[in-house]
Design a protein around this motif. Structure first.
Motif, PDB file in Angstrom:
ATOM      1  N   ASN A 139       4.469   5.516  -5.114  1.00  0.00           N
ATOM      2  CA  ASN A 139       5.063   7.004  -5.237  1.00  0.00           C
ATOM      3  C   ASN A 139       4.229   7.657  -5.709  1.00  0.00           C
ATOM      4  OD1 ASN A 139       8.100   6.527  -6.342  1.00  0.00           O
ATOM      5  ND2 ASN A 139       7.034   4.347  -7.095  1.00  0.00           N
ATOM      6  N   VAL A 146       3.098  -9.846 -10.281  1.00  0.00           N
ATOM      7  CA  VAL A 146       3.548  -8.633 -11.180  1.00  0.00           C
ATOM      8  C   VAL A 146       2.464  -7.390 -10.441  1.00  0.00           C
ATOM      9  CG1 VAL A 146       4.357  -7.637 -12.963  1.00  0.00           C
ATOM     10  CG2 VAL A 146       5.743  -9.885 -12.499  1.00  0.00           C
ATOM     11  N   ARG A 147       0.945  -8.005 -11.266  1.00  0.00           N
ATOM     12  CA  ARG A 147       0.132  -7.085 -11.507  1.00  0.00           C
ATOM     13  C   ARG A 147      -0.096  -6.421  -9.784  1.00  0.00           C
ATOM     14  NH1 ARG A 147      -4.673  -9.372 -11.640  1.00  0.00           N
ATOM     15  NH2 ARG A 147      -4.835  -9.083  -9.894  1.00  0.00           N
ATOM     16  N   GLN A 148      -0.583  -6.621  -8.976  1.00  0.00           N
ATOM     17  CA  GLN A 148      -0.656  -6.194  -7.280  1.00  0.00           C
ATOM     18  C   GLN A 148       0.689  -5.658  -7.460  1.00  0.00           C
ATOM     19  OE1 GLN A 148      -1.486  -9.641  -5.605  1.00  0.00           O
ATOM     20  NE2 GLN A 148      -3.885  -9.068  -6.138  1.00  0.00           N
ATOM     21  N   TYR A 149       2.275  -6.163  -7.491  1.00  0.00           N
ATOM     22  CA  TYR A 149       2.806  -5.180  -7.021  1.00  0.00           C
ATOM     23  C   TYR A 149       3.600  -3.773  -7.531  1.00  0.00           C
ATOM     24  CZ  TYR A 149       7.898  -5.270  -4.986  1.00  0.00           C
ATOM     25  OH  TYR A 149       8.914  -5.037  -3.793  1.00  0.00           O
ATOM     26  N   THR A 150       3.080  -3.958  -9.132  1.00  0.00           N
ATOM     27  CA  THR A 150       3.078  -2.543  -9.886  1.00  0.00           C
ATOM     28  C   THR A 150       2.146  -1.414  -9.203  1.00  0.00           C
ATOM     29  OG1 THR A 150       3.490  -3.947 -11.643  1.00  0.00           O
ATOM     30  CG2 THR A 150       3.066  -1.736 -12.203  1.00  0.00           C
ATOM     31  N   ASP A 151       0.477  -2.438  -8.555  1.00  0.00           N
ATOM     32  CA  ASP A 151      -0.290  -1.646  -8.183  1.00  0.00           C
ATOM     33  C   ASP A 151       0.116  -1.043  -6.928  1.00  0.00           C
ATOM     34  OD1 ASP A 151      -1.653  -1.680 -10.517  1.00  0.00           O
ATOM     35  OD2 ASP A 151      -3.632  -3.336  -9.683  1.00  0.00           O
ATOM     36  N   VAL A 176       3.532  -0.184  -6.049  1.00  0.00           N
ATOM     37  CA  VAL A 176       4.617   1.115  -6.161  1.00  0.00           C
ATOM     38  C   VAL A 176       4.146   1.692  -7.070  1.00  0.00           C
ATOM     39  CG1 VAL A 176       6.918   1.053  -7.312  1.00  0.00           C
ATOM     40  CG2 VAL A 176       6.048  -1.130  -6.230  1.00  0.00           C
ATOM     41  N   ILE A 177       3.310   1.994  -7.396  1.00  0.00           N
ATOM     42  CA  ILE A 177       2.826   2.979  -8.224  1.00  0.00           C
ATOM     43  C   ILE A 177       1.857   4.285  -6.878  1.00  0.00           C
ATOM     44  CG2 ILE A 177       0.913   3.885  -9.306  1.00  0.00           C
ATOM     45  CD1 ILE A 177       1.560   1.787 -11.520  1.00  0.00           C
ATOM     46  N   LYS A 217      11.174  -0.509  -6.110  1.00  0.00           N
ATOM     47  CA  LYS A 217      12.250  -0.904  -7.775  1.00  0.00           C
ATOM     48  C   LYS A 217      11.520  -2.810  -8.008  1.00  0.00           C
ATOM     49  CE  LYS A 217      14.050   2.184  -9.251  1.00  0.00           C
ATOM     50  NZ  LYS A 217      14.207   2.979 -10.007  1.00  0.00           N
ATOM     51  N   GLY A 218      10.962  -2.961  -6.449  1.00  0.00           N
ATOM     52  CA  GLY A 218      10.533  -4.530  -7.105  1.00  0.00           C
ATOM     53  C   GLY A 218      11.641  -6.311  -6.988  1.00  0.00           C
TER      54      GLY A 218
END
Length: 99
Positions: A32, A21-26, A28-29, A61-62
């Protein structure tokens, strides 16, 4: 302060899921940030990559597990690195060997 329910959920979440979750969020950020810096929309990116806008939206969006090939294509199209691993991290000794 977090609720007890949130704390319990976090404690029950496997470490690999938290890392994912942390890596995917990083990622995507970062994508963007690049889109915004270049003035691109998700639709622009979809057109450049010959993808449907809905597919790009799923990526951001994951709702899709990005492969390394997809990340490489994104980097090539955007002309910017998405993932960066510092030399310092590469020079550290591995934590432990997996048997």
């Amino acid at each position: 302060m977090r609720s007890k329910v949130a704390k319990d959920i976090q404690e029950e979440t496997p470490e690999e899921v938290r890392i994912f979750v942390r890596q995917y969020t990083d990622i995507v950020i970062r994508i963007n940030q690049i889109l915004q810096a270049k003035g691109y929309t998700q639709k622009d990116l979809a057109e450049k990559m010959k993808k449907k806008p809905s597919e790009i939206n799923k990526w951001l969006k994951g709702n899709h597990n990005l492969t390394l090939m997809t990340l490489a294509k994104l980097e090539a199209e955007l002309g910017e690195p998405i993932i960066h691993i510092s030399n310092e991290r590469l020079q550290k000794k591995p934590r432990k060997k997996i048997a």
